[in-house]
Design a protein around this motif. Structure first.
Motif, mmCIF file in Angstrom:
data_model
loop_
_atom_site.group_PDB
_atom_site.id
_atom_site.type_symbol
_atom_site.label_atom_id
_atom_site.label_comp_id
_atom_site.label_asym_id
_atom_site.label_seq_id
_atom_site.Cartn_x
_atom_site.Cartn_y
_atom_site.Cartn_z
ATOM 1 N N ILE A 47 8.721 -5.930 10.639
ATOM 2 C CA ILE A 47 7.302 -5.331 10.843
ATOM 3 C C ILE A 47 6.274 -5.984 9.849
ATOM 4 C CG2 ILE A 47 5.943 -3.352 10.502
ATOM 5 C CD1 ILE A 47 8.293 -1.721 11.858
ATOM 6 N N ALA B 204 5.252 6.400 9.258
ATOM 7 C CA ALA B 204 3.978 5.613 8.795
ATOM 8 C C ALA B 204 4.501 4.482 7.856
ATOM 9 C CB ALA B 204 2.951 6.605 8.047
ATOM 10 N N ALA B 205 5.457 4.915 6.986
ATOM 11 C CA ALA B 205 6.078 4.019 6.015
ATOM 12 C C ALA B 205 6.602 2.705 6.774
ATOM 13 C CB ALA B 205 7.193 4.639 5.316
ATOM 14 N N LYS B 206 7.258 2.943 8.012
ATOM 15 C CA LYS B 206 7.886 1.876 8.747
ATOM 16 C C LYS B 206 6.574 0.954 9.347
ATOM 17 C CE LYS B 206 10.676 1.326 12.746
ATOM 18 N NZ LYS B 206 11.467 2.044 13.887
ATOM 19 N N TYR B 207 5.673 1.911 9.899
ATOM 20 C CA TYR B 207 4.378 1.101 10.391
ATOM 21 C C TYR B 207 3.920 0.078 9.168
ATOM 22 C CZ TYR B 207 -0.633 1.008 10.928
ATOM 23 O OH TYR B 207 -2.109 0.781 10.635
ATOM 24 N N ALA B 208 4.028 0.681 7.994
ATOM 25 C CA ALA B 208 3.338 -0.123 6.915
ATOM 26 C C ALA B 208 4.392 -1.258 6.366
ATOM 27 C CB ALA B 208 3.023 0.795 5.630
ATOM 28 N N LYS C 239 1.184 10.181 13.193
ATOM 29 C CA LYS C 239 2.673 9.813 13.044
ATOM 30 C C LYS C 239 2.607 8.567 12.356
ATOM 31 C CE LYS C 239 6.850 8.989 15.783
ATOM 32 N NZ LYS C 239 7.225 8.946 16.948
ATOM 33 N N HIS C 240 1.760 7.596 12.727
ATOM 34 C CA HIS C 240 2.136 6.071 12.151
ATOM 35 C C HIS C 240 0.854 5.645 11.128
ATOM 36 C CE1 HIS C 240 4.486 5.512 15.726
ATOM 37 N NE2 HIS C 240 5.288 5.106 14.702
ATOM 38 N N LEU D 256 -1.910 1.391 1.906
ATOM 39 C CA LEU D 256 -0.769 1.875 2.265
ATOM 40 C C LEU D 256 0.403 0.234 2.533
ATOM 41 C CD1 LEU D 256 0.973 4.073 3.091
ATOM 42 C CD2 LEU D 256 0.290 3.996 5.462
ATOM 43 N N GLN D 257 -0.210 -0.614 3.013
ATOM 44 C CA GLN D 257 0.580 -1.680 3.251
ATOM 45 C C GLN D 257 0.162 -2.753 2.077
ATOM 46 O OE1 GLN D 257 -1.941 -1.010 5.498
ATOM 47 N NE2 GLN D 257 -1.431 -1.354 7.487
ATOM 48 N N LEU E 138 7.334 -1.923 16.033
ATOM 49 C CA LEU E 138 7.756 -0.403 15.923
ATOM 50 C C LEU E 138 8.949 0.019 16.922
ATOM 51 C CD1 LEU E 138 4.501 1.097 15.114
ATOM 52 C CD2 LEU E 138 6.364 1.239 13.759
ATOM 53 N N LEU F 261 7.215 -0.985 5.226
ATOM 54 C CA LEU F 261 8.392 -0.630 4.308
ATOM 55 C C LEU F 261 9.694 -0.565 4.877
ATOM 56 C CD1 LEU F 261 5.753 2.026 2.295
ATOM 57 C CD2 LEU F 261 6.113 -0.278 1.915
ATOM 58 N N LEU G 97 -1.358 7.436 8.855
ATOM 59 C CA LEU G 97 -1.747 7.945 8.032
ATOM 60 C C LEU G 97 -0.616 8.775 7.394
ATOM 61 C CD1 LEU G 97 -5.025 9.444 8.591
ATOM 62 C CD2 LEU G 97 -4.961 7.403 7.088
ATOM 63 N N ILE G 98 -0.504 8.751 6.003
ATOM 64 C CA ILE G 98 0.541 9.789 5.301
ATOM 65 C C ILE G 98 -0.304 10.961 4.856
ATOM 66 C CG2 ILE G 98 2.001 10.256 3.314
ATOM 67 C CD1 ILE G 98 2.891 7.308 3.662
#
Lengths: 393, 516
Positions: B332, A265-269, B348-349, B363-364, B312, A271, B351-352
């Motif tokens: 990204i 998720a961090a990569k997706y965002a 997986k992508h 998040l972003q 990704l 970061l 949400l934390i």
């Protein structure tokens, strides 16, 4: 009122503290049982000694020895108290190191190696810069920062392996631990810092006080006369607070925690997950090394330099310290104090009763081991509370 | 035989409370032997809670459960398994790094002297797989197979354990139209053999097609149980939502503007077989003001195509241009400047899960000036922003912005992601299965939102496996088959049958014709 109670029971902080306390109690009970069993089995000990041992487990910090009739005496013991603070200082730092890495999704078992690198850097700088040319306080600061830099580099290495080659950090950390042990031994072996002036000493490095470098006492030696305590404990507590703020209040901490909790998720965002792994490990390494600096720059501590066959226990003890604190930086202060109190208690039992140091080591180790179950206890507690709430109205 | 034994399971007057919410309020559900019984309700209506009670995961405060007319206590899933109850959860419970076969036999291994007897297990699984047409690759690792196949693994798990009462929690949410048809046929087959099926869904067509009876829940209360023969979709949806629902997407014809996303001859490696290409020379354009849908059966390269565009995943060759900028090799973060992305895999992508809802909402964006001051997170600003999104998108959760994402229902997690992504206000919206696992009311809302985004000049690339959605929402349909775009269709001039032919590779347009 009932609602307030429930809210308190449900709050995460409360459950954390409660679970740490419960695991400490379980550990202490286990320690008491061990003392009883050993006391009853060993013909030198008996129930009398066991009872003394048990009292020392709970209140060893306040033991002042024995009176003329041979009964244990109790009261404020400034040496015990001060030494507890002194020994807690490096533990706070290695505990912080492990806790910090853990929050960012990494298991830093490399604290011993980072601690050793910090030991080496701090001692070499503190002893290498002549204090007649540079002010000792400046040397102290340089030694402290140098140690952190050395630890950061040492921590960054497993971080780089993890980020670039996806090597498990635990394996890389174990490797770097032993590399550090051998490297430090070798470099001290060829260094001019081996203590040759005191003939009773062999295999030790000079104390930093030989070069007039020592951590400021901050008046703590007046409060706890006779002990080794110095300002290092204050610095360690300050750093713990800083780490807490960094982790929970800043965007930087947010980013590191995000990467630690869910890398994808961090990569997706957007970061930089790989960079963050390296930074996390570098900071963890710097924290461990700072612990070494605070211990060896005290002025009255000395290093047995031929260390290649063993790793410093303080490094590994950072793991139970962090676990008992449930990786909360503020909690680490208290769990480190608890661990170092156990250490003092162990010494008290050894010196005041017929229990030998090995048995006390086993007892203390058992308490430490069970204390590290805090996370498990927390899960049990929160499940209990949830079920109770679900079950009643 | 007493009259009760008509029912294999009876859940009578079940009440289950959570802090601040009555998840189940005096609900009665009676399951006949050999019937397919649907459980219909919106997200948060209490379907999953009721099933968790049946499965022994929760203990109800009130009510009782009868098994073949006799009262039983189901304290944990082991008790449920002992009664022959099996469940396919909405989020599969599989060990990702184990093979399919290992997952199926896990916990019910046949052993001899403590050694696994995999050969026998394999034979049994193969027989079951053949009998019910549930095709799986027994030696593939679960992390490498499609969601559709993962579901078949879950079904085989139940069959392997000889379960007679099968619970399917939102089983069609992740399937292609063909797979859904197959699943329904399989379910009918099960029922014919005397197995009883509880089918949790909010898809009315499917319920009408496969179920014998349906019990409707709304906000924790049982609204009623009716025969599907004596009702219709409109009545069911009104019962479920409590008001008349718009089942069709209403939108005006698209007015496409300038090209926003241009994909040229893109190839990308497969996730599963690293040395194979999953996307093979794909070219297309998405313009502002239009919704372009990539349709296709799961596993035909859509995931890899999206990964290559969002950054990704890897790109082997080709060019991706976003708002006139070549982003083929961009980070990204750089791509995110003009693109928002509703990801396929929300856990997986998207949400934390261990973070609070408000932390997930930024998040972003947590580094943007409005959410920080001197590198410290501006908590009040984050809270205010999050509260606004929660309100606007009707994200429901126990403790609002402070709720830990993990504890939210799947539908509300998805709504939170959509809220975050649409509010980022980017030129391109990449929406991958945006309504997966959502209820009618939420789908209605999200479709309306996407159409609104389109009308405000956004370019929307939609990837969907659901034919209804593909046909009703998109302005242009590109069908993907085995890594290529095999057809471009106008939703107004095509139908599900024709689409299905392209999706299954039975029909394809000339390449030149298909591109653009």
């Amino acid at each position: 009122m009932k609602k307030d109670q429930i809210r308190l029971l449900e709050s995460n902080g409360f459950q954390s503290v409660l679970s740490s306390i419960v695991s400490i109690i379980i550990g202490l009970i286990f320690g008491v049982l061990l003392i009883l069993v050993v006391g009853l089995l060993d013909s030198n000990l008996g129930i009398e000694s066991a009872w003394e041992g048990i009292r020392l487990v709970f209140a060893g910090l306040f033991s002042t020895g024995r009176d003329a009739f041979g009964t244990l005496t109790w009261g404020f013991n400034s040496i015990n108290m001060g030494n507890m603070l002194f020994r807690a200082t490096p533990l706070i730092m290695t505990g912080l190191s492990v806790a910090f890495a853990y929050k960012t999704g990494l298991f830093n078992i490399g604290a011993p190696g980072q601690y050793l690198m910090g030991t080496m850097a701090s001692l070499m700088i503190a002893l290498g810069i002549p204090s007649d040319k540079v002010h000792p306080v400046i040397i102290w600061i340089l030694a402290f920062l140098g140690a952190m830099a050395a630890g950061a580099i040492w921590g960054a290495i497993p971080g780089l392996f993890k980020a670039l080659l996806n090597t498990n950090e635990v394996i890389a950390c174990i490797m770097t631990n032993w590399i550090a042990a051998n490297l430090v031994t070798w470099l001290f072996d060829i260094s001019p810092f081996k203590n040759v002036t005191e003939s009773t000493k062999s295999g030790y490095i000079y104390k930093t006080s030989f070069n007039n470098v020592a951590t400021t006492k901050l008046g703590l030696d007046k409060v706890f006369p006779g002990s080794q305590v110095n300002g290092g404990i204050v610095i360690a507590i300050l750093i713990a607070v800083l780490v807490y703020i960094l982790m929970s209040k800043t965007t930087f901490g947010f980013e590191l925690r995000a990467c630690g909790s869910n890398k994808d998720a961090a990569k997706y965002a957007g970061l930089k997950d790989k960079r963050d792994i390296v930074i996390s490990m570098a900071i963890a390494g710097a924290l461990s090394a700072a612990g070494a600096a605070l211990y060896y720059l005290a002025g009255n501590t000395e290093l047995y330099w031929s260390t290649y066959q063993s790793l410093p226990a303080i490094g590994f003890n950072g793991i139970p310290v962090a676990m008992l604190a449930l990786t909360n930086p503020i909690g680490v202060i208290f769990s480190a104090l608890f661990m170092s109190m156990l250490n003092i208690i162990g010494l008290q039992i050894t010196s005041l009763t017929a229990y030998n140091e090995y048995i006390t080591d086993v007892i203390i180790a058992a308490i430490v081991y069970l204390s590290a179950f805090a996370l498990l206890i927390k899960q049990i507690i929160s499940r209990r509370i949830a079920r109770k709430k679900g079950g009643s109205k | 035989m007493d009259h009760n034994s008509d029912y294999v399971i009876e859940m009578l007057h079940i009440t289950k409370e959570f802090p601040g919410i009555k998840a189940n309020d005096d609900i009665t559900l009676q399951l006949r032997r050999g019937e397919i019984h649907a459980l219909l309700g919106e997200n948060g209506a209490g379907k999953s809670t009721l099933m968790s009670v049946l499965f022994g995961l929760y203990q109800p405060e009130k009510g009782e459960i009868l098994f073949n007319g006799k009262k039983v206590e189901i304290k944990d899933p082991n008790d449920a398994t002992a009664l022959g109850i099996g469940m396919v959860h909405q989020h599969f419970k599989l060990v990702e790094v184990f093979t399919v076969l290992d997952n199926i036999i896990l916990g019910a291994e046949t052993t001899k002297l403590g050694f696994l007897r995999k050969k026998e297990a394999r034979a049994k699984v193969e027989a079951l797989s053949k009998k019910y047409g549930l095709q799986v690759d027994l030696d593939a690792k679960v992390e490498d197979i499609t969601v559709g196949m993962q579901q078949r693994v879950e079904i085989l798990k139940m069959l392997y354990r000889d379960n007679d009462i099968l619970i399917f929690d939102e089983p069609t949410a992740v399937l292609t139209p063909q797979e859904i048809d197959e699943l329904m046929a399989t379910m009918r087959e099960f029922a014919k053999e005397g197995k009883s099926i509880l089918f949790i869904s909010h898809k009315l067509n499917e319920i009408m097609a496969v179920a014998d009876r349906v019990t409707v829940l709304r906000k924790g209360k049982g609204i009623g149980t009716i025969d599907t023969k004596s009702t219709n979709t409109q009545e069911l949806s009104n019962m479920m939502v409590g008001r008349p629902v718009q089942l069709q997407v209403s939108k005006t014809p698209a007015k496409p503007g300038e090209a926003v996303l241009v994909v040229e001859d893109l190839t990308a490696p497969s996730r599963v077989h690293k040395n194979k290409n999953a996307v093979k020379g794909v070219s297309f354009t998405v313009r502002s003001g239009e919704i372009v849908c990539i349709a296709g059966i799961d596993g035909n390269g859509q995931t890899e195509l999206v990964s290559a565009i969002t950054g990704l995943g890897k790109t082997n060759s080709g060019k991706v241009t976003l708002c006139g900028e070549d982003i083929s090799r961009a980070s990204i973060k750089a791509r995110g400047r003009n693109m928002s992305h509703i990801p396929e895999d929300r856990h997986k992508h998207g949400l934390i899960l261990d973070f609070s809802l408000e932390d997930n909402m930024v998040l972003q964006r947590f580094k943007e000036p409005q959410f920080q001051s001197h590198s410290f997170i501006n908590r009040p600003a984050v809270r205010k922003y999050s509260d606004r999104l929660i309100e606007k998108f009707d994200v429901r959760s126990g403790q609002g912005s402070e709720t830990i994402a993990r504890s939210m229902s799947g539908g509300n997690q998805q709504k939170a992601i959509i809220a975050r992504e649409l509010d980022r206000d980017k030129k391109l919206v990449m929406a991958v299965q945006p309504t997966r696992g959502l209820d009618v009311g939420a789908i209605e809302f999200i479709h309306a939102q996407l159409v609104e985004e389109r009308d405000s000049g956004k370019a929307i690339m939609l990837v969907s496996l659901e034919l209804d959605e593909v046909l009703s929402l998109s302005d242009r349909i590109l069908v993907m088959f085995e890594g290529e775009i095999v057809g471009e269709l106008d939703p107004a001039k095509t139908n599900a049958q024709e689409l299905g032919l392209y999706m299954s590779g039975a029909k394809r347009m000339d390449r030149k014709e298909a591109a653009e």
